[in-house]
Design a protein around this motif. Structure first.
Motif, PDB file in Angstrom:
ATOM      1  N   ALA A 435      38.051  -1.324   6.982  1.00  0.00           N
ATOM      2  CA  ALA A 435      38.641  -2.266   7.929  1.00  0.00           C
ATOM      3  C   ALA A 435      37.940  -2.177   9.282  1.00  0.00           C
ATOM      4  CB  ALA A 435      40.133  -1.981   8.086  1.00  0.00           C
ATOM      5  N   GLY A 436      37.558  -3.328   9.829  1.00  0.00           N
ATOM      6  CA  GLY A 436      36.966  -3.379  11.158  1.00  0.00           C
ATOM      7  C   GLY A 436      35.484  -3.089  11.206  1.00  0.00           C
ATOM      8  N   ALA A 437      34.856  -2.776  10.060  1.00  0.00           N
ATOM      9  CA  ALA A 437      33.423  -2.466  10.068  1.00  0.00           C
ATOM     10  C   ALA A 437      32.613  -3.718  10.370  1.00  0.00           C
ATOM     11  CB  ALA A 437      33.007  -1.874   8.729  1.00  0.00           C
ATOM     12  N   ARG A 438      31.565  -3.556  11.168  1.00  0.00           N
ATOM     13  CA  ARG A 438      30.724  -4.685  11.544  1.00  0.00           C
ATOM     14  C   ARG A 438      29.687  -4.970  10.456  1.00  0.00           C
ATOM     15  NH1 ARG A 438      29.346  -3.439  17.934  1.00  0.00           N
ATOM     16  NH2 ARG A 438      31.504  -3.014  18.595  1.00  0.00           N
ATOM     17  N   PRO A 439      29.178  -6.205  10.409  1.00  0.00           N
ATOM     18  CA  PRO A 439      28.129  -6.526   9.429  1.00  0.00           C
ATOM     19  C   PRO A 439      26.905  -5.643   9.636  1.00  0.00           C
ATOM     20  CG  PRO A 439      29.029  -8.524  10.399  1.00  0.00           C
ATOM     21  CD  PRO A 439      29.582  -7.384  11.196  1.00  0.00           C
ATOM     22  N   HIS A 440      26.253  -5.305   8.541  1.00  0.00           N
ATOM     23  CA  HIS A 440      25.049  -4.480   8.638  1.00  0.00           C
ATOM     24  C   HIS A 440      23.961  -5.252   9.387  1.00  0.00           C
ATOM     25  CE1 HIS A 440      22.906  -0.873   7.420  1.00  0.00           C
ATOM     26  NE2 HIS A 440      21.841  -1.624   7.221  1.00  0.00           N
ATOM     27  N   PRO A 441      23.188  -4.590  10.261  1.00  0.00           N
ATOM     28  CA  PRO A 441      22.225  -5.313  11.103  1.00  0.00           C
ATOM     29  C   PRO A 441      21.039  -5.905  10.351  1.00  0.00           C
ATOM     30  CG  PRO A 441      22.017  -2.943  11.418  1.00  0.00           C
ATOM     31  CD  PRO A 441      23.262  -3.163  10.617  1.00  0.00           C
ATOM     32  N   THR A 442      20.760  -5.440   9.142  1.00  0.00           N
ATOM     33  CA  THR A 442      19.652  -6.004   8.364  1.00  0.00           C
ATOM     34  C   THR A 442      20.144  -6.355   6.972  1.00  0.00           C
ATOM     35  OG1 THR A 442      18.945  -3.819   7.586  1.00  0.00           O
ATOM     36  CG2 THR A 442      17.898  -4.658   9.593  1.00  0.00           C
ATOM     37  N   ARG A 443      19.399  -7.227   6.294  1.00  0.00           N
ATOM     38  CA  ARG A 443      19.752  -7.618   4.935  1.00  0.00           C
ATOM     39  C   ARG A 443      19.445  -6.467   3.982  1.00  0.00           C
ATOM     40  NH1 ARG A 443      16.994 -10.405   0.657  1.00  0.00           N
ATOM     41  NH2 ARG A 443      18.464 -11.527  -0.680  1.00  0.00           N
ATOM     42  N   LEU A 444      20.379  -6.182   3.086  1.00  0.00           N
ATOM     43  CA  LEU A 444      20.204  -5.113   2.116  1.00  0.00           C
ATOM     44  C   LEU A 444      20.111  -5.699   0.714  1.00  0.00           C
ATOM     45  CD1 LEU A 444      22.819  -2.535   3.467  1.00  0.00           C
ATOM     46  CD2 LEU A 444      20.350  -2.568   3.869  1.00  0.00           C
ATOM     47  N   VAL A 445      19.330  -5.042  -0.139  1.00  0.00           N
ATOM     48  CA  VAL A 445      19.180  -5.489  -1.518  1.00  0.00           C
ATOM     49  C   VAL A 445      19.346  -4.303  -2.449  1.00  0.00           C
ATOM     50  CG1 VAL A 445      17.661  -7.415  -0.944  1.00  0.00           C
ATOM     51  CG2 VAL A 445      16.673  -5.177  -1.444  1.00  0.00           C
ATOM     52  N   GLN A 446      19.524  -4.610  -3.724  1.00  0.00           N
ATOM     53  CA  GLN A 446      19.625  -3.586  -4.756  1.00  0.00           C
ATOM     54  C   GLN A 446      18.976  -4.117  -6.024  1.00  0.00           C
ATOM     55  OE1 GLN A 446      23.726  -2.864  -5.937  1.00  0.00           O
ATOM     56  NE2 GLN A 446      24.289  -4.971  -5.471  1.00  0.00           N
ATOM     57  N   SER A 447      18.646  -3.216  -6.939  1.00  0.00           N
ATOM     58  CA  SER A 447      18.017  -3.630  -8.187  1.00  0.00           C
ATOM     59  C   SER A 447      19.014  -4.394  -9.046  1.00  0.00           C
ATOM     60  CB  SER A 447      17.509  -2.405  -8.953  1.00  0.00           C
ATOM     61  OG  SER A 447      18.603  -1.639  -9.428  1.00  0.00           O
ATOM     62  N   ALA A 448      18.486  -5.133 -10.018  1.00  0.00           N
ATOM     63  CA  ALA A 448      19.352  -5.886 -10.927  1.00  0.00           C
ATOM     64  C   ALA A 448      20.276  -4.956 -11.700  1.00  0.00           C
ATOM     65  CB  ALA A 448      18.495  -6.703 -11.892  1.00  0.00           C
ATOM     66  N   VAL A 469      33.529   3.411  13.720  1.00  0.00           N
ATOM     67  CA  VAL A 469      33.611   2.037  13.227  1.00  0.00           C
ATOM     68  C   VAL A 469      33.639   1.049  14.382  1.00  0.00           C
ATOM     69  CG1 VAL A 469      35.019   0.389  11.940  1.00  0.00           C
ATOM     70  CG2 VAL A 469      34.745   2.724  11.082  1.00  0.00           C
ATOM     71  N   SER A 470      34.429   1.329  15.386  1.00  0.00           N
ATOM     72  CA  SER A 470      34.635   0.359  16.466  1.00  0.00           C
ATOM     73  C   SER A 470      33.378   0.117  17.291  1.00  0.00           C
ATOM     74  CB  SER A 470      35.782   0.825  17.375  1.00  0.00           C
ATOM     75  OG  SER A 470      35.461   2.078  17.976  1.00  0.00           O
ATOM     76  N   VAL A 471      32.525   1.140  17.467  1.00  0.00           N
ATOM     77  CA  VAL A 471      31.312   0.937  18.265  1.00  0.00           C
ATOM     78  C   VAL A 471      30.120   0.521  17.406  1.00  0.00           C
ATOM     79  CG1 VAL A 471      32.075   2.625  19.975  1.00  0.00           C
ATOM     80  CG2 VAL A 471      30.545   3.353  18.126  1.00  0.00           C
ATOM     81  N   GLY A 472      30.324   0.387  16.101  1.00  0.00           N
ATOM     82  CA  GLY A 472      29.268  -0.124  15.244  1.00  0.00           C
ATOM     83  C   GLY A 472      28.339   0.912  14.658  1.00  0.00           C
ATOM     84  N   LEU A 473      28.713   2.212  14.745  1.00  0.00           N
ATOM     85  CA  LEU A 473      27.869   3.233  14.126  1.00  0.00           C
ATOM     86  C   LEU A 473      27.917   3.145  12.601  1.00  0.00           C
ATOM     87  CD1 LEU A 473      28.612   6.390  16.300  1.00  0.00           C
ATOM     88  CD2 LEU A 473      26.611   4.903  16.374  1.00  0.00           C
ATOM     89  N   LEU A 474      29.033   2.670  12.071  1.00  0.00           N
ATOM     90  CA  LEU A 474      29.205   2.549  10.628  1.00  0.00           C
ATOM     91  C   LEU A 474      29.368   1.074  10.294  1.00  0.00           C
ATOM     92  CD1 LEU A 474      29.547   4.259   8.012  1.00  0.00           C
ATOM     93  CD2 LEU A 474      32.012   4.041   8.346  1.00  0.00           C
ATOM     94  N   SER A 475      28.452   0.535   9.504  1.00  0.00           N
ATOM     95  CA  SER A 475      28.506  -0.886   9.165  1.00  0.00           C
ATOM     96  C   SER A 475      29.381  -1.104   7.936  1.00  0.00           C
ATOM     97  CB  SER A 475      27.093  -1.417   8.901  1.00  0.00           C
ATOM     98  OG  SER A 475      26.623  -0.949   7.647  1.00  0.00           O
ATOM     99  N   ASP A 476      29.499  -2.357   7.532  1.00  0.00           N
ATOM    100  CA  ASP A 476      30.305  -2.681   6.356  1.00  0.00           C
ATOM    101  C   ASP A 476      29.543  -2.452   5.056  1.00  0.00           C
ATOM    102  OD1 ASP A 476      28.469  -4.706   6.426  1.00  0.00           O
ATOM    103  OD2 ASP A 476      29.923  -6.347   6.433  1.00  0.00           O
ATOM    104  N   ALA A 477      28.357  -1.870   5.147  1.00  0.00           N
ATOM    105  CA  ALA A 477      27.573  -1.581   3.943  1.00  0.00           C
ATOM    106  C   ALA A 477      27.510  -0.087   3.686  1.00  0.00           C
ATOM    107  CB  ALA A 477      26.169  -2.151   4.069  1.00  0.00           C
TER     108      ALA A 477
END
Length: 477
Positions: A435-448, A469-477
């Protein structure tokens, strides 16, 4: 020869075989096996036994004798030192020995066959007669089922190599090399080879059949990501799994297209890729048309023809296949494809289509390079700087850790959702929500493989600074 255990012999056994013939086979194997064991030692790994059995089977091919179940069983028992009933080997391993013997035969007699044949059609016919000496593959192992290990029929491999128009100047990559039935045609053309095979036993067998070639063991669906940057083949010959992905249970739609896309990315500009796939993987198929349109932004499809399933009968399946030829140059019109020729009823017809319809090779824009030795590539950081994260205040680091609050969720693929044809899928958390996590600053991918299965739900809750979480150290990813 008496049979051991309750297992029935595969199709091709000769129950009326005379005792004299069986005795002669035993005398031959008994005389040959000690010499082979002195070279290879006791087969500590399965590939040594397969290679030893292949050498025992080679004289039968040289004499034009059909290899039936009695001969094959005797070769395996002498090479491995045990019976199939005792678990020393299985029939799929025995079939691999037959294919390895075919590679040895082609290395020894391939040049003479080409010289003797008056035309490509005559050469293809001779190869068909050689393949007919081998038993029909009626049994499969768990690994062969999982990895869809259906080797290329000898005559079909000849047609694929003909479509590739391989020359001594080429560097040929086979990403899923199997037992070498495609690679041997590249060797006969005096080209250099780069071999890759995911399955451990088959990779080790390739090392014995092609000792001067380094064989890597990468997932060929991502071959471009793994090979050394300097390896830039001018030709790719491939027969990838049609609908199987490494470490994924069940079928994966578009698996073969992933292999093709990665191999095409590795191919030198002006190079040629020849692929054997399932018949449905076609620009004419509505499911795959848009994927091929995007693919033609990098490589143009110059030939595509389906092949009747009877071509694969002796290899244990009747699946209809397709031969596709792609040149590494953008298409003038990505939405335009060569006219479909329908389905070739046999390899001879397919060969005539290839001769009459496949265009000449394009000039290479860069020389094919092969470093020695081949080393895996270390992962490199992106050259594009990531978006700056918020500054970390001293108070954040000085705080005592508090337990991270998150909730677990049940995840499953979206109903009707399919994996794309890209090498990677987008990544997001699947089993928890913060809850409250910010979007990750870069696009992330994973294998099929990772994108198609649900990860386990965690129970551990780490202790982090209260404002992580609130200051953005931990993203939603």
């Amino acid at each position: 020869m008496s049979r051991r255990g309750p297992e029935r012999a595969p199709s091709g056994s000769d129950r009326s075989r005379s005792p004299e013939v069986s005795s002669m086979s035993n005398v031959f194997f008994s005389a040959a096996a000690p010499a082979l064991r002195s070279l290879t030692g006791a087969p500590a790994d399965p590939s040594s036994g397969i290679a030893a059995a292949a050498h025992l089977l080679l004289p039968h091919l040289e004499r034009g004798n059909r290899i039936d179940a009695v001969i094959l069983r005797a070769a395996m028992e002498h090479a491995v030192g045990g019976s199939d009933a005792a678990g020393a080997w299985d029939w799929k391993t025995a079939y691999d020995a037959c294919e390895a013997a075919t590679v040895l035969f082609m290395r020894k007699f391939g040049p003479a066959i080409r010289k003797r044949a008056e035309s490509s059609a005559a050469e293809q016919s001779l190869l068909g007669r050689i393949a007919a000496l081998l038993p029909t593959q009626t049994r499969r192992s768990e690994e062969s089922q999982t990895l869809q290990q259906f080797s290329t029929p000898l005559a079909l491999g000849f047609v694929a190599a003909s479509a590739a128009a391989i020359s001594p100047a080429d560097l040929v990559l086979e990403p899923s090399a199997g037992t070498g039935l495609l690679a041997i045609f590249a060797e006969l053309a005096r080209s250099r080879l780069v071999l890759n095979e995911l399955a451990e036993t088959r990779a080790a067998l390739l090392g014995q059949l092609f000792p001067s070639v380094a064989t890597t063991r990468y997932d060929a669906a991502h071959i471009h990501d793994h090979l050394d940057d300097a390896v830039r083949p001018s030709v790719v010959l491939m027969n990838p799994p049609f609908s199987a992905a490494a470490h994924v249970d069940g079928t994966v739609a578009g698996a073969a297209l992933r292999h093709i896309s990665s191999a095409l990315a590795r191919l030198a500009d002006g190079g040629r890729l020849v692929a054997i796939t399932g018949a449905n993987l076609s620009p004419d198929h509505p499911t795959w048309r848009e994927a091929f349109v995007r693919l033609q932004e990098r490589g143009r499809v110059v030939f595509s023809a389906a092949i009747d399933g009877r071509v694969y009968t002796r290899h244990g399946t009747a699946v209809e296949t397709r031969l596709t030829v792609i040149d590494r140059a953008p298409a003038d019109d990505p939405t335009s494809f060569p006219a479909s020729l329908g389905m070739a009823p046999d390899v001879g017809t397919l060969l005539q289509w290839v001769i009459s319809r496949v265009p000449s090779r394009l000039p290479l824009h860069s020389a094919a390079v092969l470093p020695t030795p081949i080393h895996p590539v270390a992962v490199r950081p992106s050259r594009r700087p990531a978006r700056q994260l918020p500054a970390v205040t001293g108070s954040s680091l000085d705080q005592e850790g508090t337990e991270l609050a998150y909730e677990t969720v049940d995840w499953k693929p979206a109903e009707g959702g399919n994996l794309t044809e890209a090498l990677y899928e987008g990544y997001e958390l699947q089993s928890i929500r913060i809850a409250g996590a910010r979007p990750h600053p870069t696009r992330l991918v994973q294998s099929a493989a990772m994108a198609s299965v649900a990860p386990p739900k965690p129970s551990y809750r780490p202790h982090l600074p209260a404002d992580a979480v609130s200051v953005g150290l931990l993203s939603d990813a």
